[in-house]
Scaffold this active site. Structure first.
Site, PDB file in Angstrom:
ATOM      1  N   ALA A 142      40.088  31.077 -20.710  1.00  0.00           N
ATOM      2  CA  ALA A 142      40.481  31.336 -19.324  1.00  0.00           C
ATOM      3  C   ALA A 142      41.651  32.306 -19.210  1.00  0.00           C
ATOM      4  O   ALA A 142      42.333  32.330 -18.189  1.00  0.00           O
ATOM      5  CB  ALA A 142      40.818  30.011 -18.659  1.00  0.00           C
ATOM      6  N   ASN A 210      44.062  24.082 -23.533  1.00  0.00           N
ATOM      7  CA  ASN A 210      43.182  25.073 -24.169  1.00  0.00           C
ATOM      8  C   ASN A 210      43.804  26.463 -24.178  1.00  0.00           C
ATOM      9  O   ASN A 210      43.737  27.173 -25.181  1.00  0.00           O
ATOM     10  CB  ASN A 210      41.816  25.084 -23.484  1.00  0.00           C
ATOM     11  N   HIS A 240      48.029  33.020 -14.726  1.00  0.00           N
ATOM     12  CA  HIS A 240      48.609  32.974 -16.076  1.00  0.00           C
ATOM     13  C   HIS A 240      49.184  34.344 -16.419  1.00  0.00           C
ATOM     14  O   HIS A 240      48.457  35.344 -16.380  1.00  0.00           O
ATOM     15  CB  HIS A 240      47.541  32.623 -17.116  1.00  0.00           C
TER      16      HIS A 240
HETATM   17  N1  LIG Z   1      39.021  27.468 -23.861  1.00  0.00           N
HETATM   18  C1  LIG Z   1      39.306  27.441 -22.561  1.00  0.00           C
HETATM   19  O1  LIG Z   1      40.024  28.295 -22.023  1.00  0.00           O
HETATM   20  C2  LIG Z   1      38.732  26.331 -21.735  1.00  0.00           C
HETATM   21  C3  LIG Z   1      38.751  26.428 -20.328  1.00  0.00           C
HETATM   22  C4  LIG Z   1      38.182  25.409 -19.599  1.00  0.00           C
HETATM   23  C5  LIG Z   1      37.670  24.294 -20.231  1.00  0.00           C
HETATM   24  N2  LIG Z   1      37.707  24.203 -21.593  1.00  0.00           N
HETATM   25  C6  LIG Z   1      37.219  23.019 -22.311  1.00  0.00           C
HETATM   26  O2  LIG Z   1      35.815  23.150 -22.515  1.00  0.00           O
HETATM   27  C7  LIG Z   1      35.223  21.841 -22.521  1.00  0.00           C
HETATM   28  C8  LIG Z   1      34.064  21.806 -21.517  1.00  0.00           C
HETATM   29  O3  LIG Z   1      34.577  22.081 -20.228  1.00  0.00           O
HETATM   30  P1  LIG Z   1      33.658  21.885 -18.912  1.00  0.00           P
HETATM   31  O4  LIG Z   1      34.450  22.358 -17.768  1.00  0.00           O
HETATM   32  O5  LIG Z   1      32.310  22.407 -19.157  1.00  0.00           O
HETATM   33  O6  LIG Z   1      33.607  20.286 -18.848  1.00  0.00           O
HETATM   34  P2  LIG Z   1      32.644  19.369 -17.953  1.00  0.00           P
HETATM   35  O7  LIG Z   1      33.413  18.120 -17.722  1.00  0.00           O
HETATM   36  O8  LIG Z   1      32.118  20.114 -16.796  1.00  0.00           O
HETATM   37  O9  LIG Z   1      31.408  19.057 -18.945  1.00  0.00           O
HETATM   38  C9  LIG Z   1      31.557  18.410 -20.173  1.00  0.00           C
HETATM   39  C10 LIG Z   1      30.190  17.842 -20.573  1.00  0.00           C
HETATM   40  O10 LIG Z   1      30.284  17.419 -21.935  1.00  0.00           O
HETATM   41  C11 LIG Z   1      29.745  16.117 -22.076  1.00  0.00           C
HETATM   42  N3  LIG Z   1      30.451  15.448 -23.163  1.00  0.00           N
HETATM   43  C12 LIG Z   1      31.765  15.170 -23.256  1.00  0.00           C
HETATM   44  N4  LIG Z   1      32.043  14.593 -24.428  1.00  0.00           N
HETATM   45  C13 LIG Z   1      30.874  14.516 -25.105  1.00  0.00           C
HETATM   46  C14 LIG Z   1      30.520  14.014 -26.387  1.00  0.00           C
HETATM   47  N5  LIG Z   1      31.426  13.451 -27.209  1.00  0.00           N
HETATM   48  N6  LIG Z   1      29.220  14.100 -26.775  1.00  0.00           N
HETATM   49  C15 LIG Z   1      28.279  14.644 -25.958  1.00  0.00           C
HETATM   50  N7  LIG Z   1      28.568  15.130 -24.722  1.00  0.00           N
HETATM   51  C16 LIG Z   1      29.857  15.061 -24.311  1.00  0.00           C
HETATM   52  C17 LIG Z   1      29.956  15.442 -20.724  1.00  0.00           C
HETATM   53  O11 LIG Z   1      28.991  14.411 -20.499  1.00  0.00           O
HETATM   54  C18 LIG Z   1      29.788  16.617 -19.746  1.00  0.00           C
HETATM   55  O12 LIG Z   1      28.447  16.773 -19.319  1.00  0.00           O
HETATM   56  C19 LIG Z   1      36.351  20.851 -22.189  1.00  0.00           C
HETATM   57  O13 LIG Z   1      36.869  20.265 -23.361  1.00  0.00           O
HETATM   58  C20 LIG Z   1      37.403  21.725 -21.541  1.00  0.00           C
HETATM   59  O14 LIG Z   1      38.720  21.229 -21.730  1.00  0.00           O
HETATM   60  C21 LIG Z   1      38.207  25.207 -22.338  1.00  0.00           C
END
Ligand SMILES: NC(=O)c1ccc[n+]([C@@H]2O[C@H](COP(=O)([O-])OP(=O)(O)OC[C@H]3O[C@@H](n4cnc5c(N)ncnc54)[C@H](O)[C@@H]3O)[C@@H](O)[C@H]2O)c1
Length: 289
Positions: A142, A210, A240
């Site tokens: 992000a 993250n 940011h």
């Molecule tokens: N790198 C970055 O800049 C950045 C930015 C935003 C989000 N993220 C991270 O990316 C990840 C996904 O974000 P999102 O917004 O898509 O989340 P979200 O909550 O929309 O979706 C997550 C999905 O993963 C599933 N899930 C969670 N743990 C699981 C497991 N152990 N096994 C199987 N399925 C599982 C959930 O059921 C859900 O459907 C999060 O960890 C979030 O913190 C990273």
């Protein structure tokens, strides 16, 4: 035939097979996973997108709306045929799936980057990656400027500071703020809530984990990266500002994120960065390596 089973050399390495008919596996069908699965449906290089999620309902629904998505309850049986696992679920998921994929010699793309603040996990996965010849890909997520920060860090860097500015409504319950008697909804003027190392910041503001982790990994690490968290009632989006100074000169990059249409807590740019990373990994030209 399995892709990427060849032991990688020390230099950067993407197997030739990777450029065609790749099978990938997406972990998580939330905001980022769904965006990835829908986008790679149109990538000619991607043959199949396996998808797993705690919620089978969400995964099977996505399968119905895509051409290449195949829901799998367990990824172990398909590890031998995939070239890339794209984790987009949670830190718990990353803790389980990243070592699992690397142990099988499969490359991983990790969105829950915060998991790497655990130094033991980071060291273990690096060892596995080296031993098994599989790569760990971390998209810029992000925030903008990761490419330049990464280049700059090839030389001496004097400072790296991230200032994150959010409206009061973006701050959830926080023991850190409560202990200081700070109630974000009552803030009327721009106020600095935190100033310290990335290591401390991720402890008190896990929502920023993250971005703080990605910057730390690309630059000078969790201890030397400075994070400022600011609450400003005048801003509408999460902003940011990444600043760095060193032998290369100075960097000053501002990213104003809009939320993902699928999850207001996730910046859309994060999901787009995952697609862009997969495009680079499976494609023929890599701009901004
Ligand atoms: N790198 C970055 O800049 C950045 C930015 C935003 C989000 N993220 C991270 O990316 C990840 C996904 O974000 P999102 O917004 O898509 O989340 P979200 O909550 O929309 O979706 C997550 C999905 O993963 C599933 N899930 C969670 N743990 C699981 C497991 N152990 N096994 C199987 N399925 C599982 C959930 O059921 C859900 O459907 C999060 O960890 C979030 O913190 C990273």
């Amino acid at each position: 035939m399995p892709i990427c089973r060849t032991v990688a050399s020390e230099s950067f390495y993407i197997p030739r097979d990777f450029l065609q008919n790749v099978k990938i596996c997406v972990i998580g069908c939330g905001a980022i996973g769904t965006t990835i699965a829908k986008a790679v449906d149109d990538f000619p290089e991607v043959e199949v997108t396996y998808l797993t999620d705690r919620s089978q309902e969400c995964a099977t629904r996505l399968q119905e709306h895509t051409k290449k998505v195949v829901y799998v309850p367990d990824i172990v049986p398909i590890l031998g045929e995939i070239g890339l696992v794209a984790e987009a679920a949670s830190q718990d998921a990353a803790r389980y799936y990243v070592p699992l994929a690397l142990s099988a010699g499969v490359n991983v793309l990790v969105m829950s980057v915060g998991v790497f603040q655990d130094e033991e996990f980071q060291a273990d996965t690096h060892r596995l990656s080296k031993r098994k010849g599989a790569k760990i890909f971390i998209p810029s997520g992000a925030i903008g400027g990761i490419d330049a920060l990464s280049s700059a860090s090839m030389e001496e860097i004097d400072e790296v500071t991230l200032t994150t500015t959010k409206p009061p409504s973006a701050f959830g319950p926080s023991a850190y703020l409560e202990s200081r008697g700070i109630i974000p909804s009552e803030i009327r003027v721009r106020t600095e809530l935190f100033h310290g190392s990335a290591r401390e910041a991720v402890k008190h503001f896990p929502q920023n984990i993250n971005i703080a982790a990605t910057i730390s990994l690309a630059g000078v690490g969790f201890e030397k990266t400075t994070i400022r968290i600011v609450c400003d009632p005048q801003v509408k989006t999460n902003e940011h500002n990444l600043r760095a100074k060193g032998k290369f000169g100075e960097l000053d990059v501002v990213t104003r994120n809009l939320p993902s249409p699928r999850n207001p807590k996730t910046s859309y740019l994060a999901a787009l960065s995952a697609i862009s990373a997969i495009r680079k990994i499976t494609g023929h030209m890599w701009v901004g390596v």
